[in-house]
Structures are given as structure tokens and as C-alpha cells.
Design a protein around this motif. Structure first.
Motif, mmCIF file in Angstrom:
data_model
loop_
_atom_site.group_PDB
_atom_site.id
_atom_site.type_symbol
_atom_site.label_atom_id
_atom_site.label_comp_id
_atom_site.label_asym_id
_atom_site.label_seq_id
_atom_site.Cartn_x
_atom_site.Cartn_y
_atom_site.Cartn_z
ATOM 1 N N ILE A 32 0.770 -0.998 -0.287
ATOM 2 C CA ILE A 32 0.033 -0.049 0.011
ATOM 3 C C ILE A 32 0.947 1.287 -0.153
ATOM 4 O O ILE A 32 0.751 2.262 -0.809
ATOM 5 N N ASP A 33 2.031 1.483 0.655
ATOM 6 C CA ASP A 33 2.933 2.246 0.848
ATOM 7 C C ASP A 33 3.199 2.827 -0.455
ATOM 8 O O ASP A 33 3.493 3.717 -0.994
ATOM 9 N N ARG A 34 3.863 1.658 -1.294
ATOM 10 C CA ARG A 34 4.453 1.730 -2.601
ATOM 11 C C ARG A 34 3.404 2.277 -3.622
ATOM 12 O O ARG A 34 3.706 3.177 -4.234
ATOM 13 N N GLU A 35 2.174 1.945 -3.405
ATOM 14 C CA GLU A 35 1.377 2.230 -4.244
ATOM 15 C C GLU A 35 0.909 3.835 -4.320
ATOM 16 O O GLU A 35 0.856 4.591 -5.122
ATOM 17 N N VAL A 36 0.990 4.225 -2.947
ATOM 18 C CA VAL A 36 0.530 5.900 -2.714
ATOM 19 C C VAL A 36 1.982 6.537 -3.156
ATOM 20 O O VAL A 36 1.714 7.668 -3.740
ATOM 21 N N GLU A 37 3.331 6.090 -2.959
ATOM 22 C CA GLU A 37 4.206 6.673 -3.318
ATOM 23 C C GLU A 37 4.432 6.869 -4.808
ATOM 24 O O GLU A 37 4.563 8.077 -5.338
ATOM 25 N N ALA A 38 4.098 5.983 -5.439
ATOM 26 C CA ALA A 38 4.154 5.673 -6.757
ATOM 27 C C ALA A 38 2.939 6.759 -7.518
ATOM 28 O O ALA A 38 3.176 7.609 -8.585
ATOM 29 N N THR A 46 -4.319 9.782 -11.595
ATOM 30 C CA THR A 46 -4.456 8.665 -10.736
ATOM 31 C C THR A 46 -5.477 9.133 -9.873
ATOM 32 O O THR A 46 -5.808 10.337 -9.758
ATOM 33 N N PRO A 47 -6.145 8.108 -8.953
ATOM 34 C CA PRO A 47 -7.087 8.380 -8.148
ATOM 35 C C PRO A 47 -6.790 9.119 -7.153
ATOM 36 O O PRO A 47 -5.505 9.050 -6.598
ATOM 37 N N ASP A 154 1.712 -3.539 -13.670
ATOM 38 C CA ASP A 154 0.465 -4.543 -13.758
ATOM 39 C C ASP A 154 -0.610 -3.716 -14.563
ATOM 40 O O ASP A 154 -1.853 -3.430 -14.302
ATOM 41 N N LEU A 155 -0.414 -3.182 -15.880
ATOM 42 C CA LEU A 155 -1.177 -2.355 -16.530
ATOM 43 C C LEU A 155 -2.017 -3.062 -17.319
ATOM 44 O O LEU A 155 -2.115 -2.969 -18.710
ATOM 45 N N GLN A 156 -3.075 -3.673 -16.785
ATOM 46 C CA GLN A 156 -4.127 -4.519 -17.450
ATOM 47 C C GLN A 156 -5.147 -3.291 -18.000
ATOM 48 O O GLN A 156 -5.238 -2.150 -17.377
ATOM 49 N N ILE A 157 -5.587 -3.781 -19.121
ATOM 50 C CA ILE A 157 -6.719 -2.734 -19.813
ATOM 51 C C ILE A 157 -7.563 -2.361 -18.933
ATOM 52 O O ILE A 157 -8.068 -1.003 -18.863
ATOM 53 N N ALA A 158 -8.084 -3.166 -17.700
ATOM 54 C CA ALA A 158 -9.062 -2.658 -16.774
ATOM 55 C C ALA A 158 -8.590 -1.823 -15.834
ATOM 56 O O ALA A 158 -9.126 -1.127 -14.953
ATOM 57 N N ASP A 172 -4.196 1.120 -9.541
ATOM 58 C CA ASP A 172 -3.568 -0.156 -9.121
ATOM 59 C C ASP A 172 -1.997 -0.129 -9.332
ATOM 60 O O ASP A 172 -1.608 -0.585 -10.112
ATOM 61 N N TRP A 173 -1.411 0.900 -8.535
ATOM 62 C CA TRP A 173 0.074 0.979 -8.740
ATOM 63 C C TRP A 173 0.874 0.305 -7.565
ATOM 64 O O TRP A 173 2.264 0.469 -7.598
ATOM 65 N N SER A 174 0.365 -0.912 -7.246
ATOM 66 C CA SER A 174 1.324 -1.522 -6.185
ATOM 67 C C SER A 174 2.426 -2.179 -6.490
ATOM 68 O O SER A 174 3.174 -2.873 -6.109
#
Length: 251
Positions: A32-38, A46-47, A154-158, A172-174
Motif C-alpha cells: 500500500i505504501d508503495r502504491e501511494v508513493e508511486a 491517478t485516483p 500491472d497495466l491491465q486494460i481494466a 492499481d500502482w502496487s
């Protein structure tokens, strides 16, 4: 009262939607920390982070819709796909983050992981041995030198949202970090080969199709057992096993 929608849920993490808020529940706080930092570093929309209270991260919903889904038709126009390609190029041109990502695993580590997974797929009767062997040969083109870029991982189309022909956000940047940019591009176009030209036009560069096909094959081989074990169906039309069949037909 808004209903609670389960967007995705498995033993590692879950994402719920309540109205215009997404709640991500993840037992791995580092992820989660990595996602927020990214999200704070990338030059693409991004959201909005609304709040964090471990193990939950609350994010505002993005406007628009996704370009489609694996196994289903694309709902986006060629211009929207090109806009996504341009956004991915901005990400890949950004200053490198200080950590490696999913797309940055070493060749030696990938080869070892792929060999183990191919062996398990055959030993457990998940896929025919000839399909695994042909797909493994296609995957070898991914094992080459590459220049690291800031990758989503994890750059899925969705995970890409558009409103009309404009990219409104990527989620979804984790798994983000330093990695092979063609891994992102292959993940994004997985199951939607008809839009590679549109993505390349927006990205501003010709894409090495042999490497794209290799990453399709490699990603699918590594995903099949995980998907089955977590309640997903890689055998559904247009999904990972169909991708392997199409890729393996090239050798």
C-alpha cells in the motif's frame, strides 16, 4: 444507501466500491505504501487518495470507464487507445523511482520462475506439454537487455480509465517500479492485439512485436495456476489460455 460492490477479492487483497469511493484492503502494508508513493510521483492522472487507515486505502472513483477487459470487446475508440499509449509514454519517460518493480525482475530470476512454472503446469496436468513447450519458446524473446523505465507493473486494460478519447486516470500502482517498458505495453494490449498500432501511434515509437508476444506468453504462463487458485478462469474465451494458443501458433 449505496450498495457495497466487490470489485475483486482473493486471499492477498480485496477492493470494494461504495458509491464514489474505492476501499482497498491489503494485509501487506508495504505494498500500500508503495502504491501511494508511486501515485505521488507519476506524470499521469491517478485516483485521489481520500484517507489511509491500515490495512485500508480509500480512493476516489475516476470519471469515465475502462477501455475494456481481457476476454471481452474493447469499448474504446482507436483515438482513446492512442491517448492511452501517450499516457504510458509519459510514465516511461518519467524519472526512475528508487525501487525495482514487478516489470524489473532480472533475466535469471524470470528464467528460473518460468522454468518452475512450466514444469508445474505440465506435472499437474493444467496445460498440455506441447502448448507449454511452444509458449515457453515464444517467451524467450523477452530475455534480452532493456533500458529501465518507470513502469506500472500491472497495466491491465481494466486499470486505464478514459472519458471519450481522454485518459482520466490509471489505477492499481502496487507493482510499480523500475522495469522493462515493453512489459507494460504487452500487459496493456494482452488479448487486444488489434489495437497495438493505435497504442504505438500514441506512444510515439514502433513496438518490437516479438518481445510483445514474448511477454504475452510469459505473463500468461506465470498467471494460469495463480488465477485458478484464486477463483478466476484463465480458460475463458479470449483470456490467458487462448492468448497462449495464439502465441504458440507462431512457432
Amino acid at each position: 444507501m449505496d450498495e457495497v460492490e466487490v470489485v475483486v477479492a482473493h486471499s492477498e487483497r480485496a477492493t470494494l466500491r461504495v458509491g464514489e469511493v474505492f476501499l482497498k484492503v491489503d494485509a501487506d502494508q508495504a505494498r500500500i505504501d508503495r502504491e501511494v508513493e508511486a501515485m505521488s510521483l507519476v506524470p499521469v492522472p491517478t485516483p485521489e487518495v481520500l484517507w489511509r487507515k491500515p490495512p485500508v486505502l480509500a480512493l476516489a472513483a475516476l470519471p469515465g470507464t475502462t477501455l475494456g477487459r481481457l476476454g471481452g470487446p474493447s469499448t474504446g475508440s482507436p483515438t482513446a487507445w492512442a491517448a492511452a499509449g501517450a499516457a504510458i509514454r509519459r510514465l516511461h519517460d518519467a524519472p526512475l523511482p528508487p525501487w525495482p518493480g514487478r516489470a524489473g525482475r532480472s533475466v535469471a530470476a524470470l528464467v528460473a520462475e518460468l522454468d518452475d512454472e512450466c514444469g508445474a503446469l505440465v506435472a499437474n496436468g493444467v496445460l498440455p506439454a506441447d502448448l507449454v513447450a511452444r509458449s515457453r519458446r515464444v517467451a524467450e524473446a523477452a530475455f534480452r537487455p532493456w533500458t529501465p523505465a518507470f513502469t506500472h507493473g500491472d497495466l491491465q486494460i481494466a486499470h486505464v480509465f478514459v472519458d471519450g478519447d481522454e485518459v482520466t486516470g490509471i489505477i492499481d500502482w502496487s507493482e510499480a517500479g523500475r522495469g522493462d517498458p515493453l512489459y507494460d505495453l504487452a500487459t496493456f494490449t494482452l488479448g487486444h492485439e488489434e489495437h497495438i498500432g493505435d497504442v504505438a501511434a500514441g506512444y510515439g515509437a514502433d513496438l518490437d512485436l516479438d518481445v510483445i508476444h514474448a511477454w504475452w506468453s510469459l505473463r500468461s504462463l506465470l498467471a494460469v495456476r495463480w488465477l485458478i487458485e484464486h477463483g478466476f478462469d484463465p480458460f475463458a474465451p479470449g483470456c490467458e489460455v487462448d492468448v497462449l494458443r495464439r502465441c504458440s501458433a507462431r512457432v
